[in-house]
Scaffold this active site. Structure first.
Site: not given
Ligand code: DGP
Length: 113
Positions: A99-100
């Site tokens: 993801h970005i």
């Molecule tokens: P990273 O730490 O780079 O792997 O980023 C993962 C991001 O994903 C973190 O900023 C929080 C987000 N995230 C985790 N679970 C969910 C979810 O269920 N929904 C959304 N919209 N974001 C999520």
């Protein structure tokens, strides 16, 4: 076997998200734990755990993700923003579906922590 992640569930519409963009290759939605006024994640529909797993054949997809992230940032009326890809646990990666992050809407410090 490919591992199920929260993002693969979002892609399958098993859990909801605040979607801001979608096309045949990727979707983008607001981060659930925003670190700035604008914090959006762009994810490929293809299951790729992280940048460690990308292959040469993903070249067009990766280019597309970057172009989409810039388009979204501009649609969000950001003049300045940061695109971040955390790779590996110690770099802050918590979800192992590539993801970005698009982060903006406030002054961003450098270097990141
Ligand atoms: P990273 O730490 O780079 O792997 O980023 C993962 C991001 O994903 C973190 O900023 C929080 C987000 N995230 C985790 N679970 C969910 C979810 O269920 N929904 C959304 N919209 N974001 C999520």
């Amino acid at each position: 076997m490919t591992e199920e992640t929260i993002f693969s569930k979002i892609l399958k519409r098993e859990i909801p998200c605040d979607e801001v963009y979608s096309d045949e290759h990727c979707i983008a939605f607001r981060d659930i734990q925003p670190q700035a006024p604008v914090h959006i994640l762009v994810i490929p529909r293809k299951t790729i755990a992280s940048l460690k797993e990308v292959e040469t054949s993903d070249k067009n997809l990766l280019g597309h993700l970057m172009i989409v992230s810039a388009k979204i940032a501009k649609e969000q009326e950001l003049e300045n923003w940061r695109t971040v890809i955390n790779t590996g646990e110690e770099a802050g990666q918590t979800v192992f579906h590539l993801h970005i992050h698009i982060i903006g809407g406030r002054k961003l410090l450098w270097p990141p922590g």
